[in-house]
Design an enzyme around this catalytic site. Structure first.
Site, PDB file in Angstrom:
ATOM      1  N   ASP A  49       0.823  -1.165   0.071  1.00  0.00           N
ATOM      2  CA  ASP A  49       0.156   0.006   0.037  1.00  0.00           C
ATOM      3  C   ASP A  49       0.776   1.182   0.101  1.00  0.00           C
ATOM      4  OD1 ASP A  49      -1.534   2.361   0.716  1.00  0.00           O
ATOM      5  OD2 ASP A  49      -2.374   1.243   2.320  1.00  0.00           O
ATOM      6  N   GLN A  69       0.890   6.250   1.042  1.00  0.00           N
ATOM      7  CA  GLN A  69       1.864   7.259   1.817  1.00  0.00           C
ATOM      8  C   GLN A  69       3.254   7.238   1.452  1.00  0.00           C
ATOM      9  OE1 GLN A  69       0.385   9.687   3.182  1.00  0.00           O
ATOM     10  NE2 GLN A  69      -1.786   8.937   3.474  1.00  0.00           N
ATOM     11  N   CYS A  81      -8.798   6.290   9.802  1.00  0.00           N
ATOM     12  CA  CYS A  81      -9.203   4.878   9.043  1.00  0.00           C
ATOM     13  C   CYS A  81      -8.284   3.902   9.458  1.00  0.00           C
ATOM     14  CB  CYS A  81      -9.147   5.115   7.760  1.00  0.00           C
ATOM     15  SG  CYS A  81     -10.328   6.222   6.962  1.00  0.00           S
TER      16      CYS A  81
END
Ligand SMILES: Cc1ncc(COP(=O)(O)O)c(C=O)c1O
Ligand SMILES: Cc1ncc(COP(=O)(O)O)c(C=O)c1O
Ligand code: FES
Ligand code: FES
Lengths: 421, 118, 421, 118
Positions: free
Chosen positions: C196, C199, C377
């Site tokens: 992921d 960021q 989240c």
């Protein structure tokens, strides 16, 4: 309707290519954008950009408010409640959302789904793929003129039929399906009625309450809005029961290792950072359309189609697909040069009758006339007519009789260049 | 343009060849399909024919290819890039139409590649 | 890096609220946009807007070219091949694409997926939901300081583990996970490694070849680009084997009633009209970042974080989550007022130690300082620290020491208003 | 603001009630949870207490609610809209913070609604 004035709102029409203006006849694929939409996007990024939901600071609160106001505007446009409006990327995603969510907790092996021979691939493949899970898919016939065969629908509807998914307006034939009537037939069978509204919502008044459809999907970019935003309307009670599709941020109430509680609709179906820009652009587009009036949009396109039909009558070797009756069709004209025959013989190059649609589009393009050629993402329909492709001209609010005349001159040029007729 | 159309309407090498290397492929962009038949003698192309349906550009290109390549050495053709091939054609094309023109050339290359493998 | 000059490129920073400029410290949620990106969108709609693929006319050809050029630019940015770049809406969709596609033809009941306790919901829920299909999901522990526990990863990796999906940089803790090392560990076990990158890609140089990850997902809106566009990178050989996710227009070679042939990657995964606007905006954002240099972006944020850490040391009742070592963390600072304790006692209002993060954000907002508060989240991570929420300030290229100073003044105001310390 | 904080730090009606109608709900926006305890005599609210965690606004609002509603007629409260309730508070709030303020009011309404049903 003052088309010249409308055209002034669209910056792209100021553009000249080789000293000539653009005659854009591909709004079925995507529409051009008025400055009101373009400026709204710019204004958002220059003044209010922030992530929505759960942000406490003013920019985020305002951005959230703008996003939810857009939802209300969309809802009003089709006579729905805001909680029934799910923002998606486009029609395609809306229909996929349904097929996946239904697969999750509604469809069982042996269940049946009905679609038709005139569907766009986006209302075709997501359902046909479900065969992998032993769900049956059957296809409602169409008549040679391009109407949906309602008797065939009735025959094929049975106890196993859980879903009927049909286009409101065909993107190839222009056929306007009688969704009000179909809705009754489908609901009498206790099946769910899904409408692919990609070609109806942009072009004609749509009232989901009147149609009484369970779902309708459409795309922002086909109705003056930006790319990357679309809508899935669903009846709230059904949305409530459905399994989520995409999951992640924003669509939950609580997440723990052993317990996930989803949001209520519509947020349940909007995972991740939403496209606030897109929602605002779409809302601005809706304002623009409301200002013209959807009845007027429909009337205008009907008039243009009628005008084009009369002009095209001149060439008796051109065949036009779809209904002849302009009351029953939208402003989409698919045609071929083929001695007036719908079905096309093989070995095309052996005659001087047929012109390959890509050649038609290529020659028209040299006159700045932009039409689409190909299978229009409706290959099963091409198979039905045994044709490789058609040329398609489609109208919107920025087109007028002059555009049709220029198209006719373009068609004459095609004939000359290709030495046919 | 007139020239292209006249070639398109009456391509000289349209047809089939018996006992030739052949391959049929379609243009993913439009689905149009062409079948190419090639005979080779002593590493030289001795005959080419083709059938199929397609737009003006694809048929014109197939005809040009057959006219140009007969008599050429196999290795010479192998060394041609797509750009080289497009330069042989007397027209300038947009990217999409280049795909039309390159259809027959791609089939030609694939026939030669298959031969090499065997 | 000349932050003042950079700030001039961002129209939103010209905005004054109550006579004060905006101190935007929520780039982890979404970033602001430079005019180069905004103008690119405008330029596209004013000059080149058309649907891509299969259009023969010049606008469509050009639009297609722009779209594919954007793909090349994205590919170059992370050292991938263009065919390995799938355009999606955002990170969330990218990760969902994987979970659904793997479910279709790769995962079997009994297979295991490993994620961690620090994942964003978007890299959590899509995998956890697969339990419904009897696929196991296990969670890699983190240390109290917020590092991933690599020993735990090794222990939990086993034959059944088909996929390991981890964030590159945590959006709460700032932790930079050692993906190069993890990649080796995961591949030694023959599992697929998903990153992921939401960021990381915006904030630090990312080279997919070096990491040797199988997939990485990221969002355009978190790296100066518009909303509604994101990227899923995947190794071509794997993409090739995967089942499509969304289906419909554009992603097929042929469609017949009994036979559907899908396109090759990446088109196979891009159903429906793509967001050309978004791809162009993202490409313009990448140009902007390349111009600054990703090494410089990373250095700048490291310096700012270091500066902020030193300043925050002043308040010994503030606890900062995540690594103390700025070499091992990004420019994301989550904190709480809680006597320096990471874990928070219940009955919060009974003391004058804790301040609810939403109150912190609310008070900071009254000074035009925009930070995020809440669970970000990442509720499982909140559960881990037994906290309801944190306040989070995050940095990007348009933030500087002055912003940190203003934040410190803001924090003083919070203390005063809330009468703590 | 000082007033709000001082109320927040020492809410008078913080606590539980035995033999009262009670309900616990959370603010979906943040997950903060409040439990409300309500006693009713002759259609009049006789006592209110609450526990839970939340931001300043939510606790302040819960305290204000309990102070204001004690002695009020049940029907009077039922007839209040969200807007009416927000007007009772001496602060103006953004939409998100309104949710904080409305948390205790919503619980109150739900308690009364449940009673009506039974
Ligand atoms: C680590 C991480 N993963 C995933 C996401 C989800 O990104 P998006 O909302 O753009 O899909 C975020 C965004 O906050 C994030 O920080
Ligand atoms: C009838 C119909 N359905 C679905 C679609 C798909 O729309 P989108 O590509 O915006 O998802 C189209 C677009 O051409 C259409 O005409
Ligand atoms: S359009 Fe099919 S080959 Fe040219
Ligand atoms: S932030 Fe949770 S109630 Fe206010």
């Amino acid at each position: 309707m003052d088309v010249k004035k409308i055209r002034e709102d669209f910056p792209i029409f100021r553009k000249m290519i080789n000293g000539k203006r653009i005659v854009y006849l591909d709004s079925t694929a995507t529409t051009q954008k008025p400055y009101q939409v373009i400026e709204k996007i710019k204004e958002f990024y220059e003044n209010y950009n922030a992530n929505v939901h759960r942000g406490i600071y003013s920019l985020s609160e305002y951005s959230t408010e703008l996003y939810e106001k857009s939802r209300e505007n969309v809802a009003g446009f089709i006579n729905a409640h805001p909680e029934e409006i799910v923002f998606v990327r486009n029609t395609t995603e809306g229909l996929n959302l349904l097929s996946y969510s239904f697969l999750w907790n509604f469809l069982k092996p042996g269940d049946k789904i009905l679609i038709s021979m005139m569907e766009h691939h986006s209302n075709f493949i997501p359902w046909v793929r479900l065969k992998h899970f032993n769900i049956d898919v059957d296809f409602i016939n169409i008549t040679e003129e391009g109407y949906l065969d309602l008797e065939d629908l009735k025959n094929k509807l049975d106890k196993r039929t859980k879903i009927v998914s049909l286009s409101h307006v065909s993107n190839v034939l222009g056929t306007i399906n009688d969704v009000n009537e179909i809705s009754k037939i489908v609901h009498d069978n206790n099946s769910i009625f899904v409408v692919d509204g990609a070609q109806s919502v942009p072009h004609t008044p749509v009232d989901v309450k009147k149609i009484d459809c369970d779902f309708i999907a459409f795309s922002g970019h086909k109705m003056l809005g930006p790319m990357g935003i679309g809508v899935l309307y669903g009846k709230y009670d059904i949305l409530k029961e459905m399994a989520p599709f995409l999951s992640g941020g924003e669509m939950i109430k609580e997440v723990h290792i052993n317990n996930i509680i989803y949001e209520d609709p519509p947020l349940k179906f909007e995972a991740g950072t939403p496209n606030v820009e897109g929602s605002l652009g779409l809302s601005a587009a809706i304002d623009y359309l409301k200002n013209i009036g959807m009845e007027n949009v429909r009337d205008h396109e009907k008039r243009l189609t009628d005008y084009a039909f009369k002009k095209m009558d001149e060439f008796d070797d051109i065949v036009i697909y779809g209904p002849k009756n302009v009351e029953k069709r939208g402003g989409v004209i698919s045609f071929n040069f083929n001695n007036g025959n719908r079905y096309i013989e093989k070995e095309l190059i052996k005659n001087d009758i047929f012109v390959h649609p890509h050649d038609v589009a290529g020659i028209l393009d040299s006159e700045n006339i932009m039409v689409r050629s190909g299978h229009h993402c409706a290959e099963p329909l091409m198979d039905f007519y045994r044709i490789p492709a058609t040329t398609r001209a489609s109208f919107y609010i920025y087109n007028d009789e002059e555009d049709v005349d220029i198209l006719m001159d373009g068609i004459k040029k095609v004939r000359k260049v290709m030495k046919i007729g | 343009m007139d020239y292209i159309i006249s070639v398109y309407r009456k391509p000289k090498n349209y047809g089939k060849l018996e006992n030739a290397h052949s391959k049929s492929e379609s243009n993913p962009f439009c689905g149009d399909r062409i079948e190419l038949f090639v005979k080779i003698e002593n590493e030289k192309i001795s005959e080419i024919k083709f059938t199929g349906e397609g737009c003006t550009i694809s048929i014109f290109s197939a005809e040009m290819l057959s006219e140009n390549f007969i008599g050429k050495n196999v290795n010479e053709i192998k060394s041609l890039s797509d750009e080289d091939y497009l330069k042989l054609l007397p027209i300038s094309l947009t990217p999409t139409r280049q795909k039309c023109a390159l259809l027959s050339f791609r089939i030609m290359k694939n026939i030669l590649r298959d031969l090499e493998k065997n």
